[in-house]
Write a protein that holds these residues in place. Structure first.
Motif, mmCIF file in Angstrom:
data_model
loop_
_atom_site.group_PDB
_atom_site.id
_atom_site.type_symbol
_atom_site.label_atom_id
_atom_site.label_comp_id
_atom_site.label_asym_id
_atom_site.label_seq_id
_atom_site.Cartn_x
_atom_site.Cartn_y
_atom_site.Cartn_z
ATOM 1 N N PHE A 106 0.797 -1.220 0.000
ATOM 2 C CA PHE A 106 0.000 0.000 0.000
ATOM 3 C C PHE A 106 0.831 1.272 0.000
ATOM 4 C CE2 PHE A 106 -2.580 -3.296 2.016
ATOM 5 C CZ PHE A 106 -3.642 -3.312 1.134
ATOM 6 N N VAL A 107 1.676 1.445 0.999
ATOM 7 C CA VAL A 107 2.408 2.707 1.153
ATOM 8 C C VAL A 107 3.390 2.911 0.012
ATOM 9 C CG1 VAL A 107 3.938 4.030 2.665
ATOM 10 C CG2 VAL A 107 2.146 2.578 3.655
ATOM 11 N N ARG A 108 4.252 1.964 -0.205
ATOM 12 C CA ARG A 108 5.295 2.104 -1.223
ATOM 13 C C ARG A 108 4.698 2.197 -2.614
ATOM 14 N NH1 ARG A 108 10.609 -1.638 -1.787
ATOM 15 N NH2 ARG A 108 11.848 -0.041 -2.782
ATOM 16 N N GLU A 109 3.695 1.395 -2.867
ATOM 17 C CA GLU A 109 3.054 1.408 -4.181
ATOM 18 C C GLU A 109 2.508 2.794 -4.500
ATOM 19 O OE1 GLU A 109 -0.810 -0.717 -5.977
ATOM 20 O OE2 GLU A 109 0.755 -2.076 -5.280
ATOM 21 N N LYS A 110 1.870 3.431 -3.526
ATOM 22 C CA LYS A 110 1.308 4.769 -3.742
ATOM 23 C C LYS A 110 2.411 5.806 -3.936
ATOM 24 C CE LYS A 110 -2.805 3.202 -3.254
ATOM 25 N NZ LYS A 110 -3.299 2.481 -4.387
ATOM 26 N N LEU A 111 3.485 5.723 -3.149
ATOM 27 C CA LEU A 111 4.579 6.687 -3.274
ATOM 28 C C LEU A 111 5.289 6.564 -4.618
ATOM 29 C CD1 LEU A 111 6.182 6.613 0.272
ATOM 30 C CD2 LEU A 111 4.884 8.473 -0.758
ATOM 31 N N ILE A 112 5.607 5.340 -5.025
ATOM 32 C CA ILE A 112 6.336 5.138 -6.276
ATOM 33 C C ILE A 112 5.472 5.558 -7.466
ATOM 34 C CG2 ILE A 112 7.380 3.394 -7.792
ATOM 35 C CD1 ILE A 112 9.071 4.072 -5.341
ATOM 36 N N LYS A 113 4.203 5.175 -7.463
ATOM 37 C CA LYS A 113 3.324 5.549 -8.573
ATOM 38 C C LYS A 113 3.138 7.058 -8.653
ATOM 39 C CE LYS A 113 0.624 1.403 -9.263
ATOM 40 N NZ LYS A 113 -0.713 0.813 -9.215
ATOM 41 N N GLY A 142 7.796 6.047 -13.731
ATOM 42 C CA GLY A 142 8.547 5.288 -14.725
ATOM 43 C C GLY A 142 9.523 4.282 -14.142
ATOM 44 N N ILE A 143 9.676 4.244 -12.822
ATOM 45 C CA ILE A 143 10.675 3.385 -12.195
ATOM 46 C C ILE A 143 10.162 1.958 -12.104
ATOM 47 C CG2 ILE A 143 11.944 2.908 -10.069
ATOM 48 C CD1 ILE A 143 12.057 5.860 -9.585
ATOM 49 N N GLY A 144 10.952 1.018 -12.565
ATOM 50 C CA GLY A 144 10.659 -0.399 -12.384
ATOM 51 C C GLY A 144 9.424 -0.888 -13.102
ATOM 52 N N GLY A 145 8.901 -0.136 -14.041
ATOM 53 C CA GLY A 145 7.731 -0.582 -14.780
ATOM 54 C C GLY A 145 6.511 -0.773 -13.898
ATOM 55 N N GLY A 146 6.440 -0.031 -12.814
ATOM 56 C CA GLY A 146 5.306 -0.150 -11.909
ATOM 57 C C GLY A 146 5.445 -1.283 -10.924
ATOM 58 N N VAL A 153 6.649 -2.693 -7.721
ATOM 59 C CA VAL A 153 7.174 -2.235 -6.446
ATOM 60 C C VAL A 153 7.105 -3.361 -5.435
ATOM 61 C CG1 VAL A 153 6.734 0.199 -6.764
ATOM 62 C CG2 VAL A 153 4.917 -1.244 -5.885
ATOM 63 N N SER A 154 7.560 -4.505 -5.817
ATOM 64 C CA SER A 154 7.392 -5.707 -4.990
ATOM 65 C C SER A 154 8.473 -5.864 -3.940
ATOM 66 C CB SER A 154 7.375 -6.937 -5.891
ATOM 67 O OG SER A 154 8.614 -7.052 -6.552
ATOM 68 N N GLY A 155 9.099 -4.789 -3.541
ATOM 69 C CA GLY A 155 10.073 -4.898 -2.474
ATOM 70 C C GLY A 155 11.501 -4.741 -2.953
ATOM 71 N N ALA A 156 11.704 -4.512 -4.240
ATOM 72 C CA ALA A 156 13.062 -4.326 -4.741
ATOM 73 C C ALA A 156 13.547 -2.939 -4.342
ATOM 74 C CB ALA A 156 13.082 -4.461 -6.264
ATOM 75 N N TYR A 157 14.826 -2.839 -4.075
ATOM 76 C CA TYR A 157 15.399 -1.544 -3.765
ATOM 77 C C TYR A 157 15.785 -0.875 -5.070
ATOM 78 C CZ TYR A 157 15.581 -2.917 1.057
ATOM 79 O OH TYR A 157 15.234 -3.307 2.315
ATOM 80 N N TYR A 158 15.515 0.394 -5.171
ATOM 81 C CA TYR A 158 15.817 1.131 -6.381
ATOM 82 C C TYR A 158 17.120 1.876 -6.191
ATOM 83 C CZ TYR A 158 11.014 0.114 -7.331
ATOM 84 O OH TYR A 158 9.843 -0.539 -7.535
ATOM 85 N N ASN A 159 17.951 1.853 -7.230
ATOM 86 C CA ASN A 159 19.205 2.587 -7.127
ATOM 87 C C ASN A 159 19.062 3.943 -7.787
ATOM 88 O OD1 ASN A 159 19.350 2.082 -9.853
ATOM 89 N ND2 ASN A 159 20.830 0.429 -9.647
ATOM 90 N N LYS A 160 20.030 4.813 -7.567
ATOM 91 C CA LYS A 160 19.941 6.174 -8.063
ATOM 92 C C LYS A 160 19.982 6.243 -9.573
ATOM 93 C CE LYS A 160 21.788 8.331 -3.973
ATOM 94 N NZ LYS A 160 22.755 9.222 -3.413
#
Length: 143
Positions: free
Chosen positions: A96-103, A108-112, A114-121
């Motif tokens: 819930f939380v991460r999915e809303k923040l990333i979207k 455009g990050i990770g193709g939507g 957000v299953s727990g992967a860490y994103y790099n810069k």
């Protein structure tokens, strides 16, 4: 028999602080010292959710006083967030939380995904992953 009820009353009063504070504090320290990032995510997620729950509880206190089993419901919910068998805090955060923040901030990050992967810069469009929230709360350097 009265000693039994006294003991049960004492355990009941300790269940909340132990479940909601003492065990998470201990587990957070252990997570900081471990090499795994998975437990860090669980406990950081827990503290985010616990803070939110506490804030909502403070704001809604007059309403919650009318719910006779509020404390028991909260204790069960927090136990689900805390217990390592369920990893509820990481689940709620990822779902819930991460999915809303990333979207909202990085569509455009990770193709939507957000299953727990860490994103790099390097995965952000301009090479720098800068959060609007971090910009908002971090102190500005004066010139």
């Amino acid at each position: 028999m009265s000693r039994f009820w006294t003991l049960m009353s004492g355990l009941y009063q300790l269940a909340g602080p132990i479940t909601m504070l003492l065990y998470p504090l201990y587990a957070s320290v252990v997570a900081i010292e471990s090499a795994s990032k998975e437990d860090d995510q669980q406990w950081l997620s827990y503290w985010i959710l616990y803070s939110f729950l506490t804030l909502m509880e403070m704001l809604l206190q007059p309403l919650l006083e009318w719910i006779p089993i509020w404390y028991e419901m909260k204790l069960i919910a927090v136990a689900w967030l805390v217990l390592p068998q369920f990893r509820g805090a990481a689940f709620i955060y990822n779902k819930f939380v991460r999915e809303k923040l990333i979207k909202k901030y990085y569509p455009g990050i990770g193709g939507g995904n957000v299953s727990g992967a860490y994103y790099n810069k390097s995965s952000s469009p301009n090479g720098k992953m800068k959060s609007k929230l971090v910009d908002l709360i971090s102190p500005k350097k004066s010139s």
